[in-house]
Design a protein around this motif. Structure first.
Motif, mmCIF file in Angstrom:
data_model
loop_
_atom_site.group_PDB
_atom_site.id
_atom_site.type_symbol
_atom_site.label_atom_id
_atom_site.label_comp_id
_atom_site.label_asym_id
_atom_site.label_seq_id
_atom_site.Cartn_x
_atom_site.Cartn_y
_atom_site.Cartn_z
ATOM 1 N N ALA A 40 0.832 -1.202 0.000
ATOM 2 C CA ALA A 40 0.000 0.000 0.000
ATOM 3 C C ALA A 40 0.870 1.257 0.000
ATOM 4 O O ALA A 40 0.600 2.221 -0.724
ATOM 5 C CB ALA A 40 -0.935 -0.003 1.214
ATOM 6 N N ASN A 41 1.935 1.249 0.801
ATOM 7 C CA ASN A 41 2.882 2.367 0.798
ATOM 8 C C ASN A 41 3.581 2.497 -0.541
ATOM 9 O O ASN A 41 3.826 3.612 -1.028
ATOM 10 C CB ASN A 41 3.923 2.168 1.909
ATOM 11 C CG ASN A 41 3.440 2.662 3.261
ATOM 12 O OD1 ASN A 41 3.434 3.847 3.533
ATOM 13 N ND2 ASN A 41 3.006 1.727 4.104
ATOM 14 N N TYR A 42 3.918 1.373 -1.128
ATOM 15 C CA TYR A 42 4.607 1.382 -2.426
ATOM 16 C C TYR A 42 3.723 2.026 -3.485
ATOM 17 O O TYR A 42 4.181 2.859 -4.275
ATOM 18 C CB TYR A 42 4.955 -0.056 -2.809
ATOM 19 C CG TYR A 42 5.894 -0.187 -3.979
ATOM 20 C CD1 TYR A 42 7.274 -0.063 -3.815
ATOM 21 C CD2 TYR A 42 5.415 -0.438 -5.262
ATOM 22 C CE1 TYR A 42 8.143 -0.190 -4.885
ATOM 23 C CE2 TYR A 42 6.271 -0.567 -6.335
ATOM 24 C CZ TYR A 42 7.638 -0.439 -6.145
ATOM 25 O OH TYR A 42 8.489 -0.564 -7.222
ATOM 26 N N LEU A 43 2.431 1.664 -3.496
ATOM 27 C CA LEU A 43 1.499 2.247 -4.452
ATOM 28 C C LEU A 43 1.325 3.737 -4.191
ATOM 29 O O LEU A 43 1.367 4.542 -5.131
ATOM 30 C CB LEU A 43 0.147 1.539 -4.360
ATOM 31 C CG LEU A 43 -0.999 2.165 -5.160
ATOM 32 C CD1 LEU A 43 -0.683 2.163 -6.661
ATOM 33 C CD2 LEU A 43 -2.313 1.422 -4.885
ATOM 34 N N LEU A 44 1.137 4.116 -2.928
ATOM 35 C CA LEU A 44 0.915 5.519 -2.597
ATOM 36 C C LEU A 44 2.080 6.385 -3.052
ATOM 37 O O LEU A 44 1.890 7.411 -3.722
ATOM 38 C CB LEU A 44 0.691 5.665 -1.088
ATOM 39 C CG LEU A 44 0.292 7.053 -0.571
ATOM 40 C CD1 LEU A 44 -0.510 6.939 0.718
ATOM 41 C CD2 LEU A 44 1.504 7.956 -0.325
ATOM 42 N N TYR A 48 2.169 9.156 -5.952
ATOM 43 C CA TYR A 48 2.443 10.516 -5.477
ATOM 44 C C TYR A 48 3.453 11.215 -6.388
ATOM 45 O O TYR A 48 3.210 12.328 -6.886
ATOM 46 C CB TYR A 48 2.970 10.423 -4.043
ATOM 47 C CG TYR A 48 3.228 11.738 -3.347
ATOM 48 C CD1 TYR A 48 2.336 12.231 -2.407
ATOM 49 C CD2 TYR A 48 4.386 12.478 -3.590
ATOM 50 C CE1 TYR A 48 2.575 13.435 -1.740
ATOM 51 C CE2 TYR A 48 4.634 13.666 -2.931
ATOM 52 C CZ TYR A 48 3.720 14.136 -2.007
ATOM 53 O OH TYR A 48 3.968 15.328 -1.360
ATOM 54 N N PHE A 49 4.585 10.573 -6.628
ATOM 55 C CA PHE A 49 5.650 11.240 -7.372
ATOM 56 C C PHE A 49 5.434 11.173 -8.892
ATOM 57 O O PHE A 49 5.889 12.072 -9.614
ATOM 58 C CB PHE A 49 7.005 10.671 -6.972
ATOM 59 C CG PHE A 49 7.428 11.116 -5.609
ATOM 60 C CD1 PHE A 49 7.996 12.359 -5.415
ATOM 61 C CD2 PHE A 49 7.208 10.310 -4.494
ATOM 62 C CE1 PHE A 49 8.356 12.799 -4.147
ATOM 63 C CE2 PHE A 49 7.566 10.735 -3.227
ATOM 64 C CZ PHE A 49 8.140 11.984 -3.043
ATOM 65 N N VAL A 50 4.743 10.166 -9.367
ATOM 66 C CA VAL A 50 4.383 10.152 -10.786
ATOM 67 C C VAL A 50 3.430 11.303 -11.090
ATOM 68 O O VAL A 50 3.561 11.988 -12.115
ATOM 69 C CB VAL A 50 3.747 8.809 -11.185
ATOM 70 C CG1 VAL A 50 3.029 8.916 -12.526
ATOM 71 C CG2 VAL A 50 4.810 7.735 -11.279
ATOM 72 N N SER A 51 2.458 11.533 -10.211
ATOM 73 C CA SER A 51 1.507 12.617 -10.453
ATOM 74 C C SER A 51 2.202 13.976 -10.454
ATOM 75 O O SER A 51 1.860 14.857 -11.255
ATOM 76 C CB SER A 51 0.391 12.590 -9.400
ATOM 77 O OG SER A 51 0.893 12.865 -8.110
ATOM 78 N N ILE A 52 3.207 14.152 -9.591
ATOM 79 C CA ILE A 52 3.964 15.405 -9.577
ATOM 80 C C ILE A 52 4.741 15.571 -10.881
ATOM 81 O O ILE A 52 4.781 16.664 -11.471
ATOM 82 C CB ILE A 52 4.905 15.441 -8.361
ATOM 83 C CG1 ILE A 52 4.109 15.628 -7.069
ATOM 84 C CG2 ILE A 52 5.938 16.562 -8.497
ATOM 85 C CD1 ILE A 52 4.934 15.552 -5.809
ATOM 86 N N HIS A 212 -0.477 19.903 -7.622
ATOM 87 C CA HIS A 212 0.689 19.625 -6.791
ATOM 88 C C HIS A 212 1.987 19.681 -7.603
ATOM 89 O O HIS A 212 3.046 20.013 -7.060
ATOM 90 C CB HIS A 212 0.516 18.282 -6.101
ATOM 91 C CG HIS A 212 -0.636 18.274 -5.137
ATOM 92 N ND1 HIS A 212 -1.872 17.756 -5.456
ATOM 93 C CD2 HIS A 212 -0.753 18.760 -3.876
ATOM 94 C CE1 HIS A 212 -2.689 17.898 -4.436
ATOM 95 N NE2 HIS A 212 -2.040 18.500 -3.456
ATOM 96 N N GLY A 213 1.909 19.374 -8.895
ATOM 97 C CA GLY A 213 3.078 19.550 -9.753
ATOM 98 C C GLY A 213 3.482 21.011 -9.830
ATOM 99 O O GLY A 213 4.669 21.354 -9.713
ATOM 100 N N GLY A 324 -1.011 17.604 1.899
ATOM 101 C CA GLY A 324 -2.380 17.398 1.454
ATOM 102 C C GLY A 324 -2.491 16.331 0.382
ATOM 103 O O GLY A 324 -3.449 15.539 0.389
ATOM 104 N N GLN A 325 -1.539 16.279 -0.532
ATOM 105 C CA GLN A 325 -1.578 15.233 -1.556
ATOM 106 C C GLN A 325 -1.381 13.857 -0.929
ATOM 107 O O GLN A 325 -2.033 12.885 -1.323
ATOM 108 C CB GLN A 325 -0.522 15.478 -2.633
ATOM 109 C CG GLN A 325 -0.657 14.499 -3.794
ATOM 110 C CD GLN A 325 0.416 14.662 -4.835
ATOM 111 O OE1 GLN A 325 1.472 15.232 -4.568
ATOM 112 N NE2 GLN A 325 0.170 14.162 -6.035
ATOM 113 N N TYR A 326 -0.486 13.780 0.052
ATOM 114 C CA TYR A 326 -0.282 12.503 0.748
ATOM 115 C C TYR A 326 -1.567 12.077 1.456
ATOM 116 O O TYR A 326 -1.975 10.913 1.374
ATOM 117 C CB TYR A 326 0.854 12.634 1.755
ATOM 118 C CG TYR A 326 1.281 11.322 2.364
ATOM 119 C CD1 TYR A 326 2.369 10.616 1.856
ATOM 120 C CD2 TYR A 326 0.593 10.771 3.451
ATOM 121 C CE1 TYR A 326 2.755 9.402 2.405
ATOM 122 C CE2 TYR A 326 0.968 9.568 4.004
ATOM 123 C CZ TYR A 326 2.051 8.890 3.478
ATOM 124 O OH TYR A 326 2.425 7.680 4.027
#
Length: 387
Positions: A40-44, A48-52, A212-213, A324-326
């Motif tokens: 779950a952490n790996y997916l989050l 997170y960083f792909v979206s940025i 967020h980016g 907030g994104q997290y």
């Protein structure tokens, strides 16, 4: 100034290596003690960083299409952020090993007894899921690398031809990424609850990536300026960066409200299940925390003109947006996978590991070219931007 070159501080590189090591150790311990939570952490963190990175690439494409002059001096930052995508692609392919820990539709025994999953299995199946990951990242990497190549050619040769080519590529990219990242969000997040659906969810996640980016771009620009780079930065530039964060916070709030209001008003069990599972117990506070961090705080504090030109105000707001994104992604993933709120060293260590990798990629690519694109046709307008 025009030939400004970024030099990677040795201490900063060592810090990123240390953070990556913390992340690796955290995940190793997590997979040994609690594999489901580790995945779950790996997916989050992956998302997170792909979206940025995708949000940063979208930001620079919008600047080209709008022929915006004010941002020309800062385009190396989103270019460097988009360079994270090839590394993210490898990490997302590794996620295939954890599919059974995350996605109900990946279990054959569940599909065999659930008519709704059977109906969706034409789309939600492992081979097609893997193909879509490769396709999405392949398109993003190909287009962002092509745009970066043209940008560097413009630096070397000058002239309008490369700018016009970048503008055409940007038009292609925004269409491709709007469709593909929306589908990517459905695959990675919405399908965690395979019985639930929302027609607004994909659009909300796309806006979140852009929001967020843009915030992280602004933060990196401010940090570079603090350490002696990008001295062209002035209060007018800060104002324009702030307007993006302010505007996107409003759009994020609109989509969040629209999704909630339509589901509440429609009162269809297949839709309301999403909020029912999240409002009972400790997850309920995250709903309000996400709204406060991603909409209320940037809306309230970035509205005044004086605040929109103040780094003292902007930096704390950006930090809260990153939190907030997290919170937003935790709110999407944890109730569907872990079913109870858990936050500890695994979550902190894994996030720091991804921060280290993302930072290492960004600073490495910032050092590979002139920090200010000297032959950009709008560079003088950007340098002398005042209003």
């Amino acid at each position: 100034m025009i030939d400004e070159k970024f030099v990677v501080p040795k201490n900063l590189k060592l810090i990123t290596y240390g953070l990556i090591a913390i992340g690796i150790v955290s995940f190793a311990l997590g997979f040994f003690t609690d594999p489901g939570r580790a995945w779950a952490n790996y997916l989050l963190n992956n998302f997170y960083f792909v979206s940025i990175a995708v949000g940063a690439a979208f930001f620079i494409s919008i600047q080209y299409i709008a022929q915006a002059g004010w941002s020309a001096a800062f385009k190396r930052i989103p270019e460097a952020m988009a360079a994270y995508l090839p590394f993210a692609a490898v990490l997302f392919l590794l996620l295939l090993f954890g599919v059974h820990s995350l996605y109900e539709w990946s279990h054959e025994e569940e599909v065999a007894t659930d008519h709704l999953i059977q109906h969706k299995s034409v789309y939600l199946n492992l081979p097609f899921f893997a193909v879509r990951i490769v396709l999405f990242f392949g398109l993003w990497i190909f287009l962002t690398k092509w745009m970066r190549k043209v940008s560097l050619q413009e630096d070397a040769d000058g002239g309008l031809a490369y700018f016009q080519k970048s503008e055409h590529l940007s038009r292609i990219f925004i269409f491709v990424v709007a469709v593909s990242f929306s589908a990517f969000s459905v695959d990675m997040l919405m399908s965690l609850q395979v019985h639930w659906f929302s027609t607004i969810f994909a659009a909300k996640m796309f806006i979140s990536a852009f929001q967020h980016g843009a915030a992280v771009i602004t933060l990196i620009v401010i940090i570079l300026h603090k350490y002696g780079y990008l001295q062209v930065l002035n209060r007018s530039h800060l104002h324009d960066f702030t307007r993006y964060m302010f505007m996107l916070a409003i759009v994020w709030g609109y989509f969040t409200f629209a999704q909630f209001m339509l589901i509440w008003y429609g009162n269809i069990p297949e839709e309301t299940s999403y909020y029912v599972h999240r409002w009972h117990g400790a997850f309920g506070i995250l709903f309000y925390a996400s709204i406060i961090l991603n909409w209320f705080i940037p809306f309230l504090f970035l509205m005044p003109r004086s605040n929109s030109r103040s780094k003292m105000v902007m930096v704390p707001v950006i930090v809260l947006l990153m939190i907030g994104q997290y919170v937003e992604l935790y709110y999407e993933i944890w109730p569907a996978t872990i079913h109870e709120p858990k936050f500890g060293l695994l979550e902190i260590g894994s996030w720091l590991g991804f921060v280290g990798l993302f930072t290492l990629v960004v600073i490495t690519y910032l050092a590979k070219a002139s920090l200010i694109p000297r032959n950009h046709p709008y560079i003088e307008e950007s340098v002398h931007h005042h209003f």
